[in-house]
Design a protein around this motif. Structure first.
Motif, mmCIF file in Angstrom:
data_model
loop_
_atom_site.group_PDB
_atom_site.id
_atom_site.type_symbol
_atom_site.label_atom_id
_atom_site.label_comp_id
_atom_site.label_asym_id
_atom_site.label_seq_id
_atom_site.Cartn_x
_atom_site.Cartn_y
_atom_site.Cartn_z
ATOM 1 N N LYS A 154 -9.093 -0.386 1.522
ATOM 2 C CA LYS A 154 -10.128 -1.177 2.190
ATOM 3 C C LYS A 154 -9.951 -2.669 1.882
ATOM 4 N N HIS A 155 -9.621 -2.974 0.607
ATOM 5 C CA HIS A 155 -9.404 -4.377 0.239
ATOM 6 C C HIS A 155 -8.204 -4.959 0.971
ATOM 7 N N LEU A 156 -7.141 -4.144 1.118
ATOM 8 C CA LEU A 156 -5.960 -4.638 1.832
ATOM 9 C C LEU A 156 -6.280 -4.943 3.293
ATOM 10 N N VAL A 197 0.821 -1.207 0.000
ATOM 11 C CA VAL A 197 0.000 0.000 0.000
ATOM 12 C C VAL A 197 0.855 1.256 0.000
ATOM 13 N N SER A 198 2.014 1.216 0.647
ATOM 14 C CA SER A 198 2.883 2.397 0.637
ATOM 15 C C SER A 198 3.389 2.709 -0.761
ATOM 16 N N ASP A 199 3.741 1.660 -1.544
ATOM 17 C CA ASP A 199 4.173 1.892 -2.928
ATOM 18 C C ASP A 199 3.040 2.478 -3.759
ATOM 19 N N LEU A 200 1.821 2.005 -3.525
ATOM 20 C CA LEU A 200 0.679 2.529 -4.272
ATOM 21 C C LEU A 200 0.426 3.992 -3.934
ATOM 22 N N SER A 254 -10.260 5.278 -5.767
ATOM 23 C CA SER A 254 -9.512 4.049 -6.058
ATOM 24 C C SER A 254 -8.562 3.704 -4.928
ATOM 25 N N VAL A 255 -7.864 4.729 -4.392
ATOM 26 C CA VAL A 255 -6.930 4.496 -3.280
ATOM 27 C C VAL A 255 -7.685 4.024 -2.043
ATOM 28 N N ASN A 256 -8.837 4.636 -1.786
ATOM 29 C CA ASN A 256 -9.637 4.241 -0.621
ATOM 30 C C ASN A 256 -10.115 2.800 -0.760
ATOM 31 N N GLU A 257 -10.576 2.437 -1.983
ATOM 32 C CA GLU A 257 -11.066 1.084 -2.206
ATOM 33 C C GLU A 257 -9.939 0.061 -2.078
ATOM 34 N N GLU A 258 -8.757 0.410 -2.637
ATOM 35 C CA GLU A 258 -7.626 -0.518 -2.555
ATOM 36 C C GLU A 258 -7.174 -0.702 -1.111
ATOM 37 N N VAL A 283 0.223 -22.206 4.445
ATOM 38 C CA VAL A 283 -0.568 -22.664 3.292
ATOM 39 C C VAL A 283 -1.876 -21.890 3.180
ATOM 40 N N GLU A 284 -2.034 -20.796 3.920
ATOM 41 C CA GLU A 284 -3.263 -20.032 3.885
ATOM 42 C C GLU A 284 -2.954 -18.562 3.649
ATOM 43 N N LYS A 285 -3.944 -17.848 3.135
ATOM 44 C CA LYS A 285 -3.840 -16.409 2.933
ATOM 45 C C LYS A 285 -4.456 -15.670 4.137
ATOM 46 N N HIS A 286 -3.853 -14.514 4.487
ATOM 47 C CA HIS A 286 -4.347 -13.704 5.585
ATOM 48 C C HIS A 286 -4.467 -12.259 5.131
ATOM 49 N N THR A 287 -5.261 -11.501 5.880
ATOM 50 C CA THR A 287 -5.374 -10.078 5.593
ATOM 51 C C THR A 287 -4.122 -9.357 6.084
#
Length: 330
Positions: free
Chosen positions: A293-295, A185-188, A287-291, A305-309
């Motif tokens: 929020k998704h992160l 997110v910092s790079d974005l 767009s930044v706010n939505e991205e 073996v699992e994905k996390h927020t």
């Protein structure tokens, strides 16, 4: 023979018609040889009688009711007589033609009788290729020449990987490039800030009009246009009423280089540019706010073996650091 077919080919065609009708008595047989089909359809047997009974019930749903069954128990040939009666109603045989019903007639006549019965079943459409794709595939797979290959597929020489090994293999492939699919997110935010600065440098008029806060004011634009209109109307009225009689030359023409038009044009251009900038900034911010929020809400980072927020991942890393520090202190 029908259409120049041999008895075996004729039997194959009738057998295919029964499969197209989804007859449950032949669907699980998987017969491949024409001779076996001919024997099934033309030799007296309980299965042949059951197939003929099923066809009669498809033609007449009332066939085989309780009254009919009670009559059959008293007469050994009651069922065959009922089938012959249906054949007589359809003008396919005679009422006393029990040899045809029992399977003692010639194969040609039996096959022709069965095919004609199938043709009158409601909803059946006869075609040269009425066999379904699944049935043709099963026929091909269970063909005699393909049985060795089928046995090899059922008993392979090399056992497949266990399920947990396959899962680990898939996880390793996905874990190789998580940052390529989900940038930090910092790079974005940094790239967005750079684009906004470049956009501001391209808008030179923003810096030149800093001392005039009303440059983009819609009220100022309306005032300038109303002032121009009022001056033109006043001059036109004055000229028509008072000045025309004293003027011996043509009416004056307004110059295209009048300063008021240039000012109006500049204000319109500045106003449109500002509106476009506000629109772009709003879209980028959304767009930044939505991205972001998704992160915060969607699992994107691998841990094991699992994905996390992102918050869960940061909490896990923080916990690991605290554990390491506590171990070093002890």
């Amino acid at each position: 023979m029908a259409g120049g077919l041999t008895e075996k080919q004729f039997a194959h065609r009738v057998y295919d018609s029964l499969q197209a009708l989804s007859c449950p008595l032949v669907q699980d047989l998987y017969l491949q040889e024409d001779e076996s089909m001919l024997e099934l359809l033309c030799r007296p047997s309980v299965l042949r009688t059951d197939i003929l009974t099923w066809i009669c019930r498809r033609i007449n749903p009332k066939f085989g009711a309780s009254k009919v069954m009670s009559a059959e128990s008293k007469d050994p040939d009651g069922l065959e007589k009922k089938m012959a009666a249906i054949g007589q109603d359809l003008m396919l045989c005679k009422a006393d033609d029990l040899d045809l019903i029992k399977g003692n007639a010639s194969p040609q006549r039996q096959l022709q009788f069965l095919e004609q019965l199938c043709d009158v079943i409601p909803g059946f459409r006869k075609s040269a290729g009425h066999r379904t794709g699944v049935e043709m595939l099963l026929s091909e797979v269970f063909a005699a020449e393909n049985l060795p290959h089928l046995r090899e597929m059922l008993q392979p020489a090399l056992d497949p990987w266990p399920a947990h090994i396959e899962v680990l293999h898939e996880v390793s492939e996905w874990a190789q490039k998580p940052r390529e699919e989900f940038p930090d997110v910092s790079d974005l935010l940094q790239s967005t800030q750079t684009e906004l600065e470049q956009l501001q440098l391209k808008c030179d008029f923003l810096n030149s009009d800093e001392q005039n806060p009303s440059a983009f004011s819609p009220s100022s634009l309306r005032l300038a246009a109303a002032d121009l209109q009022q001056q033109m109307m006043t001059f036109s009225h004055l000229y028509e009423t008072d000045l025309r009689v004293y003027c011996s030359r043509d009416a004056p023409s307004f110059s295209t280089e009048t300063d008021i038009f240039q000012r109006v044009h500049q204000k319109l251009l500045a106003c449109n540019t500002e509106l476009e900038m506000h629109k772009e900034i709003t879209e980028v911010s959304g767009s930044v706010n939505e991205e972001t929020k998704h992160l915060q809400t969607q699992p994107r980072y691998w841990s094991g073996v699992e994905k996390h927020t992102l918050p869960d991942q940061l909490e896990e890393i923080t916990q690991r650091i605290e554990n390491v520090v506590s171990q070093l202190n002890t």
